[in-house]
Design a protein around this motif. Structure first.
Motif, PDB file in Angstrom:
ATOM      1  N   SER A 130      21.267  34.544  42.408  1.00 49.64           N
ATOM      2  CA  SER A 130      20.823  33.938  43.668  1.00 49.64           C
ATOM      3  C   SER A 130      19.353  33.557  43.597  1.00 49.64           C
ATOM      4  O   SER A 130      18.948  32.495  44.086  1.00 49.64           O
ATOM      5  N   GLU A 131      18.558  34.410  42.979  1.00 46.91           N
ATOM      6  CA  GLU A 131      17.133  34.098  42.813  1.00 46.91           C
ATOM      7  C   GLU A 131      16.947  32.807  42.016  1.00 46.91           C
ATOM      8  O   GLU A 131      16.008  32.038  42.270  1.00 46.91           O
ATOM      9  N   GLN A 132      17.840  32.567  41.062  1.00 41.45           N
ATOM     10  CA  GLN A 132      17.750  31.370  40.215  1.00 41.45           C
ATOM     11  C   GLN A 132      18.529  30.189  40.784  1.00 41.45           C
ATOM     12  O   GLN A 132      18.617  29.145  40.149  1.00 41.45           O
ATOM     13  N   LYS A 133      19.110  30.389  41.979  1.00 45.17           N
ATOM     14  CA  LYS A 133      19.908  29.349  42.626  1.00 45.17           C
ATOM     15  C   LYS A 133      21.085  28.904  41.744  1.00 45.17           C
ATOM     16  O   LYS A 133      21.442  27.727  41.687  1.00 45.17           O
ATOM     17  N   LEU A 134      21.673  29.881  41.086  1.00 42.11           N
ATOM     18  CA  LEU A 134      22.888  29.637  40.310  1.00 42.11           C
ATOM     19  C   LEU A 134      24.105  29.979  41.165  1.00 42.11           C
ATOM     20  O   LEU A 134      24.123  30.994  41.863  1.00 42.11           O
ATOM     21  N   TYR A 135      25.125  29.146  41.101  1.00 47.91           N
ATOM     22  CA  TYR A 135      26.367  29.428  41.798  1.00 47.91           C
ATOM     23  C   TYR A 135      27.121  30.530  41.053  1.00 47.91           C
ATOM     24  O   TYR A 135      27.140  30.560  39.822  1.00 47.91           O
ATOM     25  N   ILE A 136      27.780  31.409  41.797  1.00 46.90           N
ATOM     26  CA  ILE A 136      28.450  32.573  41.226  1.00 46.90           C
ATOM     27  C   ILE A 136      29.928  32.534  41.590  1.00 46.90           C
ATOM     28  O   ILE A 136      30.274  32.359  42.768  1.00 46.90           O
ATOM     29  N   ILE A 137      30.778  32.696  40.584  1.00 46.86           N
ATOM     30  CA  ILE A 137      32.215  32.831  40.809  1.00 46.86           C
ATOM     31  C   ILE A 137      32.637  34.196  40.281  1.00 46.86           C
ATOM     32  O   ILE A 137      32.466  34.488  39.085  1.00 46.86           O
ATOM     33  N   LEU A 138      33.132  35.052  41.155  1.00 45.98           N
ATOM     34  CA  LEU A 138      33.640  36.354  40.729  1.00 45.98           C
ATOM     35  C   LEU A 138      35.063  36.185  40.202  1.00 45.98           C
ATOM     36  O   LEU A 138      35.879  35.506  40.832  1.00 45.98           O
ATOM     37  N   ASP A 139      35.346  36.820  39.071  1.00 47.96           N
ATOM     38  CA  ASP A 139      36.620  36.621  38.382  1.00 47.96           C
ATOM     39  C   ASP A 139      37.306  37.964  38.139  1.00 47.96           C
ATOM     40  O   ASP A 139      36.787  38.804  37.398  1.00 47.96           O
ATOM     41  N   MET A 140      38.470  38.165  38.754  1.00 47.41           N
ATOM     42  CA  MET A 140      39.255  39.366  38.476  1.00 47.41           C
ATOM     43  C   MET A 140      39.948  39.162  37.133  1.00 47.41           C
ATOM     44  O   MET A 140      41.060  38.641  37.049  1.00 47.41           O
ATOM     45  N   HIS A 141      39.264  39.592  36.080  1.00 49.94           N
ATOM     46  CA  HIS A 141      39.752  39.354  34.731  1.00 49.94           C
ATOM     47  C   HIS A 141      40.881  40.313  34.367  1.00 49.94           C
ATOM     48  O   HIS A 141      41.753  39.980  33.560  1.00 49.94           O
ATOM     49  N   ALA A 142      40.821  41.499  34.923  1.00 50.89           N
ATOM     50  CA  ALA A 142      41.902  42.475  34.743  1.00 50.89           C
ATOM     51  C   ALA A 142      42.215  43.061  36.112  1.00 50.89           C
ATOM     52  O   ALA A 142      41.356  43.661  36.750  1.00 50.89           O
ATOM     53  N   ALA A 143      43.434  42.871  36.570  1.00 47.21           N
ATOM     54  CA  ALA A 143      43.834  43.286  37.917  1.00 47.21           C
ATOM     55  C   ALA A 143      44.341  44.727  37.912  1.00 47.21           C
ATOM     56  O   ALA A 143      44.704  45.271  36.861  1.00 47.21           O
ATOM     57  N   PRO A 144      44.371  45.366  39.067  1.00 42.66           N
ATOM     58  CA  PRO A 144      45.003  46.686  39.147  1.00 42.66           C
ATOM     59  C   PRO A 144      46.427  46.632  38.578  1.00 42.66           C
ATOM     60  O   PRO A 144      47.212  45.766  38.958  1.00 42.66           O
ATOM     61  N   GLY A 145      46.725  47.518  37.664  1.00 39.45           N
ATOM     62  CA  GLY A 145      48.053  47.530  37.052  1.00 39.45           C
ATOM     63  C   GLY A 145      48.209  46.581  35.889  1.00 39.45           C
ATOM     64  O   GLY A 145      49.077  46.776  35.042  1.00 39.45           O
ATOM     65  N   GLY A 146      47.391  45.544  35.850  1.00 32.91           N
ATOM     66  CA  GLY A 146      47.463  44.575  34.759  1.00 32.91           C
ATOM     67  C   GLY A 146      48.357  43.401  35.081  1.00 32.91           C
ATOM     68  O   GLY A 146      49.537  43.577  35.393  1.00 32.91           O
ATOM     69  N   GLN A 147      47.811  42.171  34.987  1.00 35.67           N
ATOM     70  CA  GLN A 147      48.578  40.961  35.286  1.00 35.67           C
ATOM     71  C   GLN A 147      49.286  40.403  34.051  1.00 35.67           C
ATOM     72  O   GLN A 147      49.950  39.387  34.111  1.00 35.67           O
ATOM     73  N   SER A 148      49.104  41.097  32.904  1.00 37.26           N
ATOM     74  CA  SER A 148      49.830  40.746  31.689  1.00 37.26           C
ATOM     75  C   SER A 148      49.911  41.989  30.824  1.00 37.26           C
ATOM     76  O   SER A 148      49.319  43.031  31.148  1.00 37.26           O
ATOM     77  N   ILE A 149      50.604  41.873  29.713  1.00 37.09           N
ATOM     78  CA  ILE A 149      50.739  43.018  28.812  1.00 37.09           C
ATOM     79  C   ILE A 149      49.577  43.103  27.827  1.00 37.09           C
ATOM     80  O   ILE A 149      49.508  44.022  27.018  1.00 37.09           O
TER      81      ILE A 149
END
Length: 428
Positions: free
Chosen positions: A158-177
């Motif tokens: 935010s200080e650098q005025k960069l846009y931020i996208i939060l990414d759930m890379h690993a979900a609870p339980g796992g979205q893949s094997i």
């Protein structure tokens, strides 16, 4: 009150006001970025193309970035390897140093100075929401130390005025094997939805509430590379037979929870099934502030080379974000590979397709901004883990692991300026 005192008080008030504004802007301000038809626009209604980096490996460690193979290629697998060779205290210390060094304020400042405008932050739900502390009563427990790491990143960007996208890379339980879901080989998000859907929804709602007031957090990459049961067996050539309806249903439930907190101001970045490549069943869109996120390794050399379902999304008038690319060499030599990446950035930007390069820092390869140096003795540790050599002494293994975590510090890494220039960055 003398002039000096007045000046100091004024400076303090001004600095404090600025800090508050950065950390917690007023709610319901006009979002900095929003969806307008098939593109993103800013507050002046001017088109914006996201150009940035995924901070892969930081809050979602992957073994290949450290030179570790299965079964030591997930966050849990890495921790188990360290414990097997040393002890739990060493594993804890490794991850403390790892998280401290992997992404710093200085790294984020560099990304801004190079002229890029965004960062994608992958996180592991197991780090934010420790599975052992949860129960079926849904009184969910969150790890404040993990949330503080995200807070730090949000503040720096935010200080650098960069846009931020939060990414759930690993979900609870796992979205893949796979290791990138830290699932232990079972995609429980789909196998046990009655347990893991509520956890996933609650985690997103908590994050949406936490960052609702920061306009630089422009949106949420809801689920990284989901793999629905049966789709992997059908493969790439039978994507029209994939069943993404459970994914659509989960996305809708998550988006409803997020909208309770953000008043529609944040963008929903929705990845397709099958490694983020199959948008089947995700049309029509149910939320006007939606971007469809596509991943590909190697990158397609034309818009026509996009998968049919991605082109269907574009034909329906929705924006597409090339949320992950990079890594692959495509059998090209170094100069050809750099030129290829320049061509891809130009292709995407000419078609108002935003992109996020994977990633910023690794020990292996030269496909990122900073290449870290492996510690002496790492080959002995790796040989043992790969069942190709004897077990090293505990003291030696401890030294190797902790040195590896220390070597993640940017000042100790090799800076790959040629890649930054190839991606359109400016080196001062």
């Amino acid at each position: 009150m003398n002039k000096l005192a007045k000046t100091l008080i004024y400076t303090l008030i001004t600095s404090l006001s600025s800090a508050i504004a950065t950390a917690s802007p007023q709610i319901n301000l006009e979002p900095l970025i929003k969806v307008d038809g098939n593109k993103l626009v800013d507050t002046n209604n001017q088109p914006v193309v996201l150009r940035g980096f995924g901070l892969g490996g930081w809050l979602m460690p992957e073994g290949y970035m450290l030179g570790f193979k299965k079964p030591h290629d997930s966050p849990t697998g890495i921790r188990n390897a360290i414990i097997e060779l040393t002890d739990e205290q060493t594993a804890d210390e490794f991850f403390r140093r790892y998280e401290r060094n992997y992404v710093t304020k200085s790294d984020i400042e560099h990304i801004a100075k190079w002229g890029f405008n965004s960062v994608r932050l992958p996180f592991n739900a197991n780090r934010l929401m420790p599975p052992a502390k949860q129960n079926d009563a849904r009184n969910y427990v969150y790890d404040e130390s993990a949330l503080q790491l995200i807070d730090n990143l949000v503040h720096w960007a935010s200080e650098q005025k960069l846009y931020i996208i939060l990414d759930m890379h690993a979900a609870p339980g796992g979205q893949s094997i796979h290791n990138i879901a830290d699932s232990g080989g079972v995609a429980r998000l789909w196998e046990e939805p009655e347990v893991y859907w509520p956890r996933t929804i609650a985690l997103w709602q908590m994050l949406a509430k936490r960052y609702a007031n920061n306009p630089y957090v422009i949106g949420y990459d809801v689920l990284n590379e989901p793999m629905l049961p049966g789709t992997e067996e059908l493969g790439k050539d039978k994507q029209h037979l994939h069943d993404n309806m459970p994914l659509r249903e989960l996305y809708i439930e998550i988006s409803q929870a997020i909208r309770k907190e953000d008043h529609g101001n944040k963008i929903l970045f929705l990845e397709g099934g099958f490694w983020g490549q199959n948008m089947k069943d995700l049309l029509p869109a149910w939320d006007k502030n939606t971007v469809y996120a596509y991943h590909a390794y190697p990158a397609p050399t034309s818009i026509e080379a996009f998968p049919k379902s991605v082109k269907d999304v574009m034909a329906a008038g929705h924006p597409v974000w090339f949320g992950e690319w990079g890594e692959n060499w495509n059998a090209l030599d170094w100069s050809q590979w750099l030129s290829f990446n320049s061509q891809i950035t130009e292709l995407m930007e000419n078609n108002t397709v935003g992109w996020s390069w994977w990633t910023t820092k690794k020990f292996t390869y030269s496909t990122q901004a900073w290449q870290c140096h492996s510690p002496q003795g790492i080959n002995i540790v790796q040989n043992y883990l790969n069942k190709r050599g004897p077990k090293p002494p505990k003291a030696m293994a401890k030294h190797v692991f902790l040195t590896m975590a220390d070597n993640l510090a940017t000042k100790k890494c090799y800076f790959n300026s040629a890649l930054i220039k190839a991606l359109g960055g400016k080196i001062k």
